[in-house]
Design an enzyme around this catalytic site. Sequence first.
Site, PDB file in Angstrom:
ATOM      1  N   ARG A 140       0.822  -1.219   0.000  1.00 21.85           N
ATOM      2  CA  ARG A 140       0.000   0.000   0.000  1.00 21.85           C
ATOM      3  C   ARG A 140       0.854   1.267   0.000  1.00 21.85           C
ATOM      4  NH1 ARG A 140      -5.564  -0.227   1.805  1.00 21.85           N
ATOM      5  NH2 ARG A 140      -6.330  -2.281   1.226  1.00 21.85           N
ATOM      6  N   ARG A 155      -3.346   6.903   1.071  1.00 14.26           N
ATOM      7  CA  ARG A 155      -3.813   8.129   1.739  1.00 14.26           C
ATOM      8  C   ARG A 155      -2.806   8.813   2.645  1.00 14.26           C
ATOM      9  NH1 ARG A 155      -9.191   5.431   3.781  1.00 14.26           N
ATOM     10  NH2 ARG A 155      -7.643   3.772   3.794  1.00 14.26           N
ATOM     11  N   ARG A 163      -6.427  11.745  -5.977  1.00 17.68           N
ATOM     12  CA  ARG A 163      -7.723  11.118  -5.702  1.00 17.68           C
ATOM     13  C   ARG A 163      -8.834  12.169  -5.765  1.00 17.68           C
ATOM     14  NH1 ARG A 163     -10.844  10.201  -1.247  1.00 17.68           N
ATOM     15  NH2 ARG A 163     -11.666   8.114  -0.816  1.00 17.68           N
ATOM     16  N   ASP A 191      -7.108  -2.469  -7.096  1.00 16.96           N
ATOM     17  CA  ASP A 191      -7.639  -3.078  -5.883  1.00 16.96           C
ATOM     18  C   ASP A 191      -7.923  -4.550  -6.140  1.00 16.96           C
ATOM     19  OD1 ASP A 191      -8.581  -2.012  -3.103  1.00 16.96           O
ATOM     20  OD2 ASP A 191      -9.982  -3.596  -3.673  1.00 16.96           O
ATOM     21  N   TYR A 218     -15.369 -11.206   0.876  1.00 15.33           N
ATOM     22  CA  TYR A 218     -16.055  -9.935   0.568  1.00 15.33           C
ATOM     23  C   TYR A 218     -17.328 -10.190  -0.231  1.00 15.33           C
ATOM     24  CZ  TYR A 218     -12.019  -7.302   2.245  1.00 15.33           C
ATOM     25  OH  TYR A 218     -11.034  -6.770   3.036  1.00 15.33           O
TER      26      TYR A 218
HETATM   27  O1  CP3 Z   1      -0.081  -1.450  -2.515  1.00 21.19           O
HETATM   28  C1  CP3 Z   1      -0.407  -0.505  -3.257  1.00 21.19           C
HETATM   29  O2  CP3 Z   1      -0.016   0.655  -3.090  1.00 21.19           O
HETATM   30  C2  CP3 Z   1      -1.297  -0.815  -4.447  1.00 21.19           C
HETATM   31  C3  CP3 Z   1      -2.677  -0.559  -4.286  1.00 21.19           C
HETATM   32  C4  CP3 Z   1      -3.586  -1.463  -3.470  1.00 21.19           C
HETATM   33  C5  CP3 Z   1      -4.814  -0.980  -2.956  1.00 21.19           C
HETATM   34  N1  CP3 Z   1      -5.492  -2.037  -2.417  1.00 21.19           N
HETATM   35  C6  CP3 Z   1      -5.258   0.419  -3.027  1.00 21.19           C
HETATM   36  C7  CP3 Z   1      -6.312   0.876  -2.114  1.00 21.19           C
HETATM   37  C8  CP3 Z   1      -3.520  -2.825  -3.161  1.00 21.19           C
HETATM   38  C9  CP3 Z   1      -2.383  -3.823  -3.414  1.00 21.19           C
HETATM   39  C10 CP3 Z   1      -4.735  -3.162  -2.507  1.00 21.19           C
HETATM   40  C11 CP3 Z   1      -5.063  -4.527  -2.076  1.00 21.19           C
HETATM   41  C12 CP3 Z   1      -6.248  -4.752  -1.237  1.00 21.19           C
HETATM   42  N2  CP3 Z   1      -7.477  -4.144  -1.326  1.00 21.19           N
HETATM   43  C13 CP3 Z   1      -6.334  -5.748  -0.235  1.00 21.19           C
HETATM   44  C14 CP3 Z   1      -5.257  -6.751   0.099  1.00 21.19           C
HETATM   45  C15 CP3 Z   1      -4.123  -6.170   0.828  1.00 21.19           C
HETATM   46  C16 CP3 Z   1      -4.419  -5.757   2.230  1.00 21.19           C
HETATM   47  O3  CP3 Z   1      -4.198  -4.568   2.517  1.00 21.19           O
HETATM   48  O4  CP3 Z   1      -4.833  -6.604   3.032  1.00 21.19           O
HETATM   49  C17 CP3 Z   1      -7.620  -5.682   0.332  1.00 21.19           C
HETATM   50  C18 CP3 Z   1      -8.157  -6.544   1.439  1.00 21.19           C
HETATM   51  C19 CP3 Z   1      -8.338  -4.679  -0.381  1.00 21.19           C
HETATM   52  C20 CP3 Z   1      -9.756  -4.279  -0.198  1.00 21.19           C
HETATM   53  C21 CP3 Z   1      -9.885  -2.888   0.199  1.00 21.19           C
HETATM   54  N3  CP3 Z   1      -9.599  -1.799  -0.614  1.00 21.19           N
HETATM   55  C22 CP3 Z   1     -10.338  -2.391   1.431  1.00 21.19           C
HETATM   56  C23 CP3 Z   1     -10.725  -3.239   2.605  1.00 21.19           C
HETATM   57  C24 CP3 Z   1     -10.299  -1.000   1.339  1.00 21.19           C
HETATM   58  C25 CP3 Z   1     -10.796  -0.006   2.350  1.00 21.19           C
HETATM   59  C26 CP3 Z   1      -9.888   0.061   3.504  1.00 21.19           C
HETATM   60  C27 CP3 Z   1      -9.352   1.425   3.611  1.00 21.19           C
HETATM   61  O5  CP3 Z   1      -8.151   1.515   3.961  1.00 21.19           O
HETATM   62  O6  CP3 Z   1     -10.095   2.366   3.377  1.00 21.19           O
HETATM   63  C28 CP3 Z   1      -9.804  -0.642   0.070  1.00 21.19           C
HETATM   64  C29 CP3 Z   1      -9.565   0.716  -0.442  1.00 21.19           C
HETATM   65  C30 CP3 Z   1      -8.225   1.034  -0.964  1.00 21.19           C
HETATM   66  N4  CP3 Z   1      -7.471   0.227  -1.762  1.00 21.19           N
HETATM   67  C31 CP3 Z   1      -7.538   2.262  -0.781  1.00 21.19           C
HETATM   68  C32 CP3 Z   1      -6.342   2.172  -1.502  1.00 21.19           C
HETATM   69  C33 CP3 Z   1      -5.289   3.237  -1.685  1.00 21.19           C
HETATM   70  C34 CP3 Z   1      -8.060   3.460  -0.008  1.00 21.19           C
HETATM   71  C35 CP3 Z   1      -9.010   4.168  -0.895  1.00 21.19           C
HETATM   72  C36 CP3 Z   1      -9.092   5.640  -0.636  1.00 21.19           C
HETATM   73  O7  CP3 Z   1      -9.918   6.011   0.197  1.00 21.19           O
HETATM   74  O8  CP3 Z   1      -8.351   6.387  -1.284  1.00 21.19           O
END
Ligand code: CP3
Length: 365
Positions: free
Chosen positions: A33, A37, A46, A83, A160
């Site tokens: 990640r 943010r 964003r 994602d 999910y």
């Molecule tokens: O690693 C990176 O920088 C690449 C981008 C990436 C995102 N999600 C961007 C994201 C990757 C590799 C993921 C994987 C992901 N997404 C996982 C597996 C890895 C982990 O962290 O366990 C999971 C379970 C998800 C599902 C997901 N996406 C959730 C549960 C959420 C909300 C949680 C949160 O932090 O708000 C997201 C949103 C998400 N995916 C964001 C980002 C940058 C935040 C979105 C935002 O508000 O800008």
Amino acid sequence: MNPSLNVSMLQNDRFLRALRREPVDRTPLWLMRQAGRYLPEYRATRAKAGDFLTLCKTPELCCEVTLQPIDRYGFDAAILFSDILTIPDAMGLGLQFVENEGPTFSNPVRSADDIAQLPIPDPEGELRYVMDAVRTIKSGLSNRVPLIGFAGSPWTLATYMIEGRGSRDFAHAKKMRYDAPQLLKALLDKLTESVAIYLAAQAKAGADALMIFDTWGGVLDPDGYRFFSLQPMARIVERLSVIAPGVPVMLFSKGASAYLLEQANTGVAALGVDWTLNIGDARYRVDGGVALQGNMDPTALFASPEKIRELAGRILDDYGAAPGHIFNLGHGILPGTPPENVAALVQAVHELSPAYHAAAADEAV
Ligand code: CP3
């Protein structure tokens, strides 16, 4: 595509060398990640996109945010900005990201009919925007560092899809695991196929390595983990060895370090290790069979720069003077992380890790 050709063109191939457990001058570093943010420049892009899903579906903006942490910190690998929920979205589940609530699906999957009706998305069809993002990023990187493509594990995607949102106890998904295992298996079979062809398409579009995120593997009981989480991932790894030969695959199964050796036996190049296991113990357990990625507690990045340096030093020391370590966190970086603390971590790894590779450098002379 010939992956070895691709590698030789890269300006910095430390990460790919470490995946092959070859000597490097210092421990490669990237963070799960790493685009997100905690970075003001990410929040600006964003805001320009309007919302997270639109950002994911706009290849030029995906490229912009993928490159932001590379430009700021000089990480040794970039990860596709996307994602794991793109696949269920493409299956028609109605994905939405609700502010402060995380992902939700308007059409969760519960019945045999729901599962039978799910399509297997075409990576160059409904998911073409992801492949376009890979191609755009690959060109934007100009071979500075390798690009990691990724997908969620079938089990993690299933949680999910069945719950319809994130969950604390996974009651619906686990009820299906116990009461209707054949139904869960049918869902996982579709996801296994979807993930395998999706990852192969990312490799074809230019991804240099592929990672499978099994965020919720660790919530299963041991039999459940082996059958519903690990086995589908092993099938994907095997399939990729045929349809994306030569592209290294990494597996990260959070909360599942009890099964590290079984994970290594799937044929992956590397395993992600969460912060609940000493990385030296992890290395001992896999006995040099795979590279290891990890494993600082993401919350440690809220500590002082001095503490961060000490903790990074300890992880490098625990892994020791052997090839095959990729420095990372034990899970994704948290949104409130101070960007200057990430800089302190990068500096610490750059300064402290060469000592663990000196012997390798001597040998190469
Ligand atoms: O690693 C990176 O920088 C690449 C981008 C990436 C995102 N999600 C961007 C994201 C990757 C590799 C993921 C994987 C992901 N997404 C996982 C597996 C890895 C982990 O962290 O366990 C999971 C379970 C998800 C599902 C997901 N996406 C959730 C549960 C959420 C909300 C949680 C949160 O932090 O708000 C997201 C949103 C998400 N995916 C964001 C980002 C940058 C935040 C979105 C935002 O508000 O800008």
